[in-house]
Design an enzyme around this catalytic site. Sequence first.
Site, PDB file in Angstrom:
ATOM      1  N   SER A 185       3.914  34.190 -61.603  1.00 56.32           N
ATOM      2  CA  SER A 185       4.974  34.299 -62.613  1.00 56.32           C
ATOM      3  C   SER A 185       5.201  35.753 -62.989  1.00 56.32           C
ATOM      4  CB  SER A 185       4.624  33.474 -63.851  1.00 56.32           C
ATOM      5  OG  SER A 185       3.395  33.887 -64.401  1.00 56.32           O
ATOM      6  N   TYR A 200      -2.025  45.408 -71.078  1.00 58.14           N
ATOM      7  CA  TYR A 200      -1.113  44.333 -71.453  1.00 58.14           C
ATOM      8  C   TYR A 200      -1.085  43.336 -70.296  1.00 58.14           C
ATOM      9  CZ  TYR A 200       3.548  42.337 -72.625  1.00 58.14           C
ATOM     10  OH  TYR A 200       4.615  41.526 -72.930  1.00 58.14           O
ATOM     11  N   GLY A 237      10.014  47.392 -77.281  1.00 56.05           N
ATOM     12  CA  GLY A 237       9.623  48.785 -77.461  1.00 56.05           C
ATOM     13  C   GLY A 237       9.155  49.384 -76.146  1.00 56.05           C
ATOM     14  N   GLU A 285       7.995  45.901 -66.703  1.00 54.84           N
ATOM     15  CA  GLU A 285       8.436  45.659 -68.084  1.00 54.84           C
ATOM     16  C   GLU A 285       9.733  44.856 -68.088  1.00 54.84           C
ATOM     17  OE1 GLU A 285       7.460  48.051 -71.156  1.00 54.84           O
ATOM     18  OE2 GLU A 285       5.781  49.000 -70.132  1.00 54.84           O
ATOM     19  N   GLY A 338      13.918  69.794 -46.799  1.00 59.91           N
ATOM     20  CA  GLY A 338      12.632  69.368 -46.265  1.00 59.91           C
ATOM     21  C   GLY A 338      11.485  69.591 -47.242  1.00 59.91           C
ATOM     22  N   PHE A 344      -1.273  42.873 -61.269  1.00 60.84           N
ATOM     23  CA  PHE A 344      -0.620  44.162 -61.520  1.00 60.84           C
ATOM     24  C   PHE A 344      -0.912  44.708 -62.915  1.00 60.84           C
ATOM     25  CE2 PHE A 344       1.389  43.661 -57.663  1.00 60.84           C
ATOM     26  CZ  PHE A 344       2.381  42.691 -57.626  1.00 60.84           C
TER      27      PHE A 344
END
Lengths: 254, 419
Positions: B168, B161, B278, B401, B378, B194
């Site tokens: 932006s 996607y 979704g 998202e 730890g 990304f």
Amino acid sequence: MSGRVLVGVKRVIDYAVKIRVKPDHSGVVTDGVKHSMNPFCEIAVEEAVKLKEKKLMKEVVVVSCGPQQSQETIRTALAMGADRGIHVEVSGKDYETLGPLQVSKILAALAKKEDAQLIILGKQAIDDDCNQTGQMTAALLDWPQGTFASEVSLEKDGIKVVREIDGGLETIKISTPAVLTADLRLNTPRYATLPNIMKAKKKKIANVKPADLGVDLTSRLEVLRVDEPPQRQAGMKVETVDDLVSKLKDAGKV
Amino acid sequence: MAVVGPLSRIARIGSTFCRNNSLIFSRSSQRRGIVSCIDPSHGLTDEQKEFQKVAFDFAANEMAPHMADWDQKEIFPVETMRKAAQLGFGGIYVQPDVGGSGLSRLDTSIIFEALSTGCVSTTAYISIHNMCAWMIDTFGNNEQREKFCPDLCSMEKFASYCLTEPGSGSDAASLLTSAQKKGDHYILNGSKAFISGGGDTDVYVVMCRTGVKGPKGISCLVVEKGTPGLSFGKKEKKVGWNSQPTRAVIFEDCEVPVTNRLGEEGQGFNIAMKGLNGGRINIASCSLGAAHASVLLARDHLLVRKQFGEALANNQYLQFKLAEMATKLVASRLLVREAAKALQENHPDAVSLCSMAKLFVTDECFNICNQALQMHGGYGYLKDYAVQQFVRDIRVHQILEGTNEVMRMIISRNLLMES
């Protein structure tokens, strides 16, 4: 030849659950505890569905004896590829005392009624570990049995079964109709696919009462008491083999 | 890290303890959550319980044993995802006529929540793939649906996607990737940042500018790998989500046929946002699965670890902390499932509800996983223990998202809207 396989499935406490004994020691806690299909029964269903896919058998009918919730277990088997289900309704006190003797009588009656060629069961249930139902069913029907099956092949003149026994692997040939019980390495049960789960909703589950099959449910066993296994005691380290032998002798083990 | 001294001493003495604990975390039973009050099968129909069971079993058997390996070696588990697709997980809410499973948003949420207990990163990628397949299924014409959806549902091909750009992110509508119409092709120029799966996936659903500034000038194009002019940046090194590659996607005079446009020109932003509604439920569901697994891990650790002469589980502070974690988990689950139902029913406030679910659940579940890590002491910081991977993997859910800040924008806009 009907080409029909009858598969027995049992609804048991899920293998991952931590079992707790009831405070009155009459049994284990089952209320609100997660249940699922006995793992050996899953293997039995998978084998039956495989036989159908290889076109060696025509129909897989799955049977479960128990209360209303047993229908969930039947649905899981339908989602794996079984064609239809039979729910033998047993609830309340009858269900608490239901054991291999009664179930094998039910299965024998159903095998005759449904004209089954083959009965496949799990070798044992993980709740009672009885390992008796398959053997008893075969005896009641006077059919040969291939128990602890780790490999099954249908041949023209019978069924070749490789059995896992203490000494190794034993191969036998039995005639049909027959009873098989599935051991761990027989196959790896498939995941139900989403489409199959949805198709399973439409498959039929018939409701039958044990009385309709002429089966007497009275138990010949009475559970006196249920206890947890004893807590594991700490071991001890010894310096030499002589020390070990003398300690074993003291404890009366040697 | 001040704890190194005592930690290494503990590690040397407690090496047997460590190994036992690794056995505990890798046993499949843990992730299925057989603990009543947080049982994720509450309130589900029998059929949904079946879906959930398959997903839990798949997660426990096929994903959990490899989760750490996939993370450390940055492996994109193609074969495992294809196995998942065979069960119907490749296009869960895509229509059956093109290979999807045709299930509801709620069914989808339940499935991703369960899968996530096996590996968050892989499940999150599967959810992005599902989102893209749905966008083509819903907004594509019949040729496009038949061309792309079957292969996506079977995961023969994988999807990405592409909305975010270097310039932006939250201000998605200001995207600059241009698509100039030339005859029967669009010429794409620009770059996306990304992109999950970028470089390894086959089908790219790209939002690009065909018209004026702002959302109304954006269209949605499907770009196939191998198209001349399509290239990828370097593989990003991330804190988590390491079982999916993340790269920049670069378009240099990349020619895409007009027939690959989903919907009308100018409809792209709308398609992107509908996909994200979704997507937000799916991401929140992934956070739920991680939190559920972490609560179980923490609980088991408290029962085993002894300090000051008794098991940590006898310590009231830890008991209370665990109770709070469990309560927030159940509250989160209810919110996600409500939002899923609202989206399914096209409720007028579905967008806000999805945003609320994403906002609340990703934040709360991160806190749950983080506290579970803290309860491990730890050991929680060691990669031998799964809890740190859950923390690292779901941290990004609060960012992508739509950042949780953007979620607040959407919700406040709904509240302050003049009716």
